[in-house]
Every structure is written in C-alpha cells, then in structure tokens.
Design an enzyme around this catalytic site. Structure first.
Site, PDB file in Angstrom:
ATOM      1  N   LYS A 211      34.806  36.769  39.939  1.00  0.00           N
ATOM      2  CA  LYS A 211      36.148  36.595  40.485  1.00  0.00           C
ATOM      3  C   LYS A 211      36.303  35.150  41.020  1.00  0.00           C
ATOM      4  O   LYS A 211      35.330  34.399  41.064  1.00  0.00           O
ATOM      5  CB  LYS A 211      36.386  37.624  41.602  1.00  0.00           C
ATOM      6  CG  LYS A 211      36.213  39.086  41.149  1.00  0.00           C
ATOM      7  CD  LYS A 211      37.217  39.482  40.088  1.00  0.00           C
ATOM      8  CE  LYS A 211      37.486  40.968  40.020  1.00  0.00           C
ATOM      9  NZ  LYS A 211      36.676  41.682  39.004  1.00  0.00           N
TER      10      LYS A 211
HETATM   11  C1  LIG Z   1      36.545  43.314  39.174  1.00  0.00           C
HETATM   12  C2  LIG Z   1      37.396  44.490  39.325  1.00  0.00           C
HETATM   13  C3  LIG Z   1      36.934  45.668  39.944  1.00  0.00           C
HETATM   14  C4  LIG Z   1      35.495  45.836  40.365  1.00  0.00           C
HETATM   15  O1  LIG Z   1      35.103  44.995  41.431  1.00  0.00           O
HETATM   16  P1  LIG Z   1      33.562  45.032  41.888  1.00  0.00           P
HETATM   17  O2  LIG Z   1      33.546  44.186  43.137  1.00  0.00           O
HETATM   18  O3  LIG Z   1      32.759  44.437  40.784  1.00  0.00           O
HETATM   19  O4  LIG Z   1      33.197  46.439  42.166  1.00  0.00           O
HETATM   20  C5  LIG Z   1      37.807  46.711  40.109  1.00  0.00           C
HETATM   21  N1  LIG Z   1      39.083  46.652  39.678  1.00  0.00           N
HETATM   22  C6  LIG Z   1      39.571  45.555  39.066  1.00  0.00           C
HETATM   23  C7  LIG Z   1      40.996  45.533  38.619  1.00  0.00           C
HETATM   24  C8  LIG Z   1      38.744  44.445  38.860  1.00  0.00           C
HETATM   25  O5  LIG Z   1      39.227  43.369  38.231  1.00  0.00           O
END
Ligand SMILES: *Cc1c(COP(=O)(O)O)cnc(C)c1O
Length: 387
Positions: A211
């Site tokens: 992210k």
């Molecule tokens: C990245 C993401 C997640 C998961 O996040 P994590 O921190 O890896 O558990 C969930 N929902 C969306 C829409 C994402 O882009």
C-alpha cells in the site's frame, strides 16, 4: 525503432520512445519500498533501551498519536492491528452480530474483504457496484437491507478513490445495520486535508507493504469514538480490557514495537514518499491514452499504490500483448470475489457491472522509482493496442 505518436483525443505527443532499449528491461507491476534501515535504526535503539517489545508499548503509542494527527482524528479512536483483514473482522465482531447473518459486500474487491466477513462468523452476500463510483450504491443497499435479514454492510473504497462516508452513516442509521468501511487502500485519501473524512462508521486501513504507506504487515482501525475503539482494542488482546479478565473471546492481533518502529520511520519519510507517488500518478495521467478509464477522481488530491484502468474492450489480450513486451500486469481483484473457489457457494445478486469491469480492467506497473520512459513505453503499447 523510434516513433512519435500523437494522441488526437488528448492532443499531446508521446515523445520519442526507444523500444529497443526498453524492451530488454522487464517492468514489474509492483516494487514496494519501505523506509531503509538507516531510518529505522534510531527506533530500534529506543526499543533496546525500553525493554518493551509489544503490548501497546511507547513506540506503539507514539505511532498511534502521529497517525491520529495525520488523519485529523482523536488518538483514542485509533486501534493498531496486525492487518486490515484482521481489523475488518474485529470491527465486525465488535458489533455482536448474530452468527450466520448476511453481510452485504461488493464482489468487486480484494478477496480479504470476503475473508474478513466469513472469519467474523457472517455470510457474504455479494452485490454489484455502481459504474460511476466503482463501489456500492447507498440507495440500492438501503433498499436491500430493509427487505432482508442483514447483519452488516461492508463498503469498499475502490483502490483508494474517495467515497462520501456521511452518506453511509445515513444508511446505517436508517437501516439499523452497522456499516464498516474497507478503506485498506485509502491511507492518503483519509488525511486531515484529504477528500474523504472518517465519520461515524468504522474505517479500516491497511499498512501492508504494497500500500502507499507500509510497515510490512499491519493495519489501523478508526472507530467512531474512544469507547468503540477500546472494545475493538480489547479484541486484539485476548478480550482483556484493563486487567487480566477476558471480557470477550478475543484474539491476539497486537502489533509489536518493531512494527511501530517501521511505522514511525515511514512517517518520518512520508512527505517524500507521497511526493514520489504523486509523480507516478501525474506521469500516468499525462501519458495514458484517453481510450482507457481511470478510477473515479484518480489522483485528485489523493494517491494510491496501484493503478487499475478500464479498457474499452476485453483486457486479456492487452495483458498478453504487454507481457510480450516485458510489461507485467495484474488483476488486483481477479474476476470478483464470487468467482474465487472459496466464495462461489455464497449468495449474490446479479453482477453485470462487476463482470464487465473485471473483463475490461488491468492493473499497470505502479511503483515509486518507475522511470518516466517506462511509463511512456507502457502507455504507448496501450495506445497502439487500442487503436
Ligand atoms: C490490501 C487490501 C486488503 C487487505 O489488507 P491487509 O492489510 O493485507 O490485510 C483488504 N481489502 C482491500 C480492498 C485491500 O486493497
């Protein structure tokens, strides 16, 4: 081979791109960059001195405070967790919804969203998205929630593109269904002067390495108030709340001081990191042909770590065409959650927009150090393909 392409729709020139040079280099779809050891080291030395390694230690508390300042929310509303997926699950569990009830959710999301629902003891009921927002339509959801036995509503902020969260508070109020916002990719969209402000509904952000703001593995929950936050916090530490009595059957989802150290280092670098993301965003906006559709309001005062575009035609041949030219692409959300083997058995409404978008979407290389020439080259391939 050199070429000079003019895109009549955008009226700009694709400047000379030397395909010979670029074709030799593989362009990955993602290449995460977290703060380097040099930035993390001072915090590691603090841990050595503190002899405090987890369980809401001093670094955890400073990290939480600084995130609160960045998002313009009271520190007490923030709960740090081991991942956004866990944060979503615990946010749902904190509402004490009867097991086995339905949770309305778009199929057009990352599979973690559906996983969080199942792990909270609920059943996902997949809905289609609105073609304009790439997200759930509030009035449609309200209509469904009033007619069925719905336990919760999980709204997804698509690739970080801002939604009107006040609208979702109204849906929660009118239907009596808790709304949870999967804002996993919206770290920057939520900043205090950003285009999407947290309201009453619980918001969950991912701090995963892929992210815009990463700590490796981690997440943050923004609850409506400190009391709601403390309830979720208790769930992250075995159900303990101010003692060693388990008030709820919690789990262990605390972040360690080492995670907080990376988080603090990440915050120290954030202004520079954000500027770099913005550069990539602007370059794509400059070079992409107008025949592709960007996410809603893409890069308009917010940044994301991915770029999913919609083509006017099926994207699978474009993907192989790009791959042949050494450009890696990905379908970040596959063909929708309802197509994933783990979730095909769950119920759903008709999903025409999801189906259409999944067929036409493609995730393009998007990372901090990507060269301008690479972006020009990728956009050139897309332009030629779509001509
Ligand atoms: C990245 C993401 C997640 C998961 O996040 P994590 O921190 O890896 O558990 C969930 N929902 C969306 C829409 C994402 O882009």
């Amino acid at each position: 081979m050199k070429r000079n392409l003019i895109n009549p729709m955008k009226n700009h020139i694709f400047s000379e791109v030397s395909n010979d040079i670029l074709q030799k280099k593989f362009i990955a779809v993602a290449r995460p960059s977290l703060p380097t050891a040099e930035y993390i080291l001072p915090y590691l030395q603090q841990i050595d001195q503190n002899h405090w390694y987890s369980n809401q230690g001093p670094l955890h508390n400073i990290f939480q405070e600084r995130l609160g300042a960045l998002w313009g929310v009271e520190t007490g509303r923030i709960v740090l967790v081991t991942s956004a997926t866990t944060g979503l699950s615990l946010a749902l569990r904190a509402h004490n919804i009867t097991h086995g009830k339905y949770c309305l959710v778009p199929s057009w999301t990352f599979v973690a969203t559906a996983s969080a629902i199942v792990n909270a003891g609920l059943k996902p009921h997949f809905l289609d998205i609105s073609p304009n927002t790439w997200s759930l339509d509030p009035s449609y959801v309200e209509y469904l929630a009033e007619r069925r036995d719905i336990g919760a509503i999980l709204v997804v902020v698509p690739f970080g593109a801002p939604l009107d969260l006040a609208e979702w508070d109204n849906v929660a109020e009118r239907t009596g269904c808790p709304v949870i916002i999967d804002a996993a990719a919206a770290f920057d969209t939520l900043r205090s002067d950003g285009p999407m402000r947290p309201q009453k509904s619980t918001v969950v952000v991912s701090l995963h390495a892929t992210k815009v703001f990463g700590v490796g593995e981690g997440g943050a929950v923004i609850a409506r108030d400190p009391i709601a936050a403390e309830r979720i916090r208790a769930l992250t530490r075995f159900g303990f709340s101010g003692g060693r009595i388990a008030h709820y059957s919690g789990i262990n989802a605390k972040i360690s001081e080492y995670t907080a150290a990376v988080g603090l280092a990440s915050l120290d670098c954030w202004a520079i990191t954000r500027a770099k993301w913005n550069r990539v965003t602007e370059l794509y906006k400059k070079y992409l042909p107008s025949t592709v559709t960007l996410p809603p309001n893409f890069g308009n005062s917010w940044i994301s770590s991915t770029l999913t575009v919609l083509c006017s035609v099926n994207s699978s041949t474009l993907q192989s065409c790009l791959l042949k030219r050494q450009v890696e692409t990905v379908l970040w959300w596959g063909y929708g959650c309802h197509e994933q083997p783990a979730y095909t058995a769950y119920t759903r409404e008709a999903l025409p927009v999801t189906h259409d978008y999944a067929q036409r979407s493609v995730g393009l290389p998007f990372w901090l150090g990507i060269e301008e020439e690479s972006i020009q080259y990728i956009c050139n391939v897309i332009f030629n393909y779509l001509e």
